[in-house]
Every structure is written in C-alpha cells, then in structure tokens.
Design a protein around this motif. Structure first.
Motif, PDB file in Angstrom:
ATOM      1  N   THR A 183       0.816  -1.221   0.000  1.00  0.00           N
ATOM      2  CA  THR A 183       0.000   0.000   0.000  1.00  0.00           C
ATOM      3  C   THR A 183       0.846   1.267   0.000  1.00  0.00           C
ATOM      4  N   GLY A 216      -4.695   1.521   5.195  1.00  0.00           N
ATOM      5  CA  GLY A 216      -4.989   0.748   3.991  1.00  0.00           C
ATOM      6  C   GLY A 216      -4.432  -0.663   4.085  1.00  0.00           C
ATOM      7  N   ASP A 236      -6.647  -2.734   6.309  1.00  0.00           N
ATOM      8  CA  ASP A 236      -7.844  -3.113   5.562  1.00  0.00           C
ATOM      9  C   ASP A 236      -7.547  -4.240   4.579  1.00  0.00           C
ATOM     10  N   LEU A 237      -6.430  -4.118   3.876  1.00  0.00           N
ATOM     11  CA  LEU A 237      -6.041  -5.133   2.903  1.00  0.00           C
ATOM     12  C   LEU A 237      -5.857  -6.494   3.578  1.00  0.00           C
ATOM     13  N   GLN A 291      -6.071  -8.234  -4.498  1.00  0.00           N
ATOM     14  CA  GLN A 291      -6.932  -7.172  -3.961  1.00  0.00           C
ATOM     15  C   GLN A 291      -6.283  -5.807  -4.173  1.00  0.00           C
ATOM     16  N   GLN A 292      -4.975  -5.713  -3.958  1.00  0.00           N
ATOM     17  CA  GLN A 292      -4.283  -4.441  -4.133  1.00  0.00           C
ATOM     18  C   GLN A 292      -4.246  -4.044  -5.610  1.00  0.00           C
ATOM     19  N   ASN A 317      -6.503  -4.775  -7.788  1.00  0.00           N
ATOM     20  CA  ASN A 317      -7.856  -4.287  -8.065  1.00  0.00           C
ATOM     21  C   ASN A 317      -8.046  -2.865  -7.550  1.00  0.00           C
ATOM     22  N   ARG A 318      -7.496  -2.563  -6.385  1.00  0.00           N
ATOM     23  CA  ARG A 318      -7.587  -1.188  -5.862  1.00  0.00           C
ATOM     24  C   ARG A 318      -6.899  -0.208  -6.790  1.00  0.00           C
ATOM     25  N   TRP A 319      -5.715  -0.588  -7.296  1.00  0.00           N
ATOM     26  CA  TRP A 319      -4.983   0.301  -8.195  1.00  0.00           C
ATOM     27  C   TRP A 319      -5.770   0.541  -9.470  1.00  0.00           C
ATOM     28  N   LEU A 359      -8.946   0.507  -9.868  1.00  0.00           N
ATOM     29  CA  LEU A 359     -10.101   1.366  -9.598  1.00  0.00           C
ATOM     30  C   LEU A 359      -9.701   2.819  -9.358  1.00  0.00           C
ATOM     31  N   ARG A 360      -8.488   3.053  -8.932  1.00  0.00           N
ATOM     32  CA  ARG A 360      -8.051   4.408  -8.550  1.00  0.00           C
ATOM     33  C   ARG A 360      -7.098   5.026  -9.566  1.00  0.00           C
ATOM     34  N   LYS A 373       2.406   3.260  -8.452  1.00  0.00           N
ATOM     35  CA  LYS A 373       1.866   2.070  -7.798  1.00  0.00           C
ATOM     36  C   LYS A 373       2.351   0.796  -8.476  1.00  0.00           C
TER      37      LYS A 373
END
Length: 183
Positions: free
Chosen positions: A28, A34, A37-38, A67-68, A70-72, A74-75, A114
C-alpha cells in the motif's frame, strides 16, 4: 466452521499476522490503515475457505496481491500522493546509517508509481520470479522486466546509496586526530 478449524485459523493469524501486515504496508506504499484493511479482507476470504486451503500463507498473500491490484485499477484517475522531504537527522551518522538508509528507501518507494512499487515489492521483497509477478499483476513478463529496470534506476537516483558503489563507498568515515599526535 468446526471448532478445530477455528482454532487453526486463530493460531495462523496469531503467528503470521505481523509478517503479513508488513507485506501489506509495502504493497500500500506505507498506508498503515490501507494495509490493515487489505490484510483484513484477505483474512476474511481465507476464513471462508479455511477447510479447503492447503497453504494458508500463500493463499492470503495471493489474495492481498490481487486485492491491491484491483484497488490500483479502480483508482487510476487519482493523482499520486507525494512524500514530504525527510528532516535531517541530528544524531551519530555511523549509528543511524542503516536507519537513515531504510528511511530514505521507504520515502523513495513512496515516490514510485503504484505499478513500480508493486513490481519492486513482489520481485525483490517477496523474491517472486518475473513470470509470477506478471501473472499477479496481469501484464506481460516484458512489462515486469522493464518496470523493474526503470524502478531500480529511479530508486538509485532518489537514494544514491543504492547505486553500484553501495552504502560503503558513499559514506566516508570521519577521522579524528587528537592535538599533538601526528599521523
């Protein structure tokens, strides 16, 4: 879930959560909240499949990577946050050299994109082969290679002590000669 499986899960979390949180913090980019949460999401997914998991730590790490990523994805539209300049240390240079290098490296990792940070963490911290990193990040192996090359070059610019000479060649020891003694 059976009581014995719950006990196994609790034991796993107690034994491995510190190392897994450390990895999550790296993934993260230093965001402690974060990272928590991850890790929590990965452990929740592992809990639901606990009876079918053969290698729990590998499973949790895989969930965290995906999961990380996927976060990248989305952001992507968000701007990258910058890390403020670190203050100069006021202590003994020799005693804190390793700490200063770690702090500088931490700050430099935060200045990578990232994807660059993910490649560096997975390739060099997790010691995964390029093919596995490519599979985790959903990109070709050539992209992993070029990203790793550019990331390391950028880290060497941001933290010169990481250059080919290494920290030993960069830092010159201070010499002290008392008055009246000739060397």
């Amino acid at each position: 879930m059976k009581a014995s499986s719950q006990d196994e899960f609790r034991e796993f979390v107690a034994m491995r959560s510190t190392a897994l949180l450390r990895l999550a913090v790296l993934l993260t980019g230093g965001d402690r909240h974060g990272a928590e949460d991850l890790l929590q999401i990965a452990l929740m997914k592992a809990y639901g499949r606990w009876a079918r998991i053969e290698q729990p730590e590998a499973y949790v790490r895989q969930v965290m990577y995906r999961q990380q990523v996927n976060r990248w994805r989305l952001r992507r539209h968000r701007a990258e946050t910058t890390v403020p300049v670190l203050p100069e240390s006021g202590g003994d240079a020799d005693a804190g050299a390793d700490s200063e290098l770690r702090i500088a490296l931490w700050a430099a990792l935060g200045r990578l994109t990232k994807r660059q940070r993910a490649v560096v963490v997975l390739r060099y911290f997790e010691d995964l082969p390029e093919a596995e990193v490519a599979a985790l990040l959903g990109c070709p192996v050539g992209t992993v290679r070029s990203t790793a090359h550019r990331s390391l070059a950028k880290l060497r610019v941001l933290v010169p002590e990481l250059g080919p000479e290494g920290p030993a060649k960069q830092v010159q020891p201070l010499s002290y000669t008392p008055k009246g003694v000739r060397g």
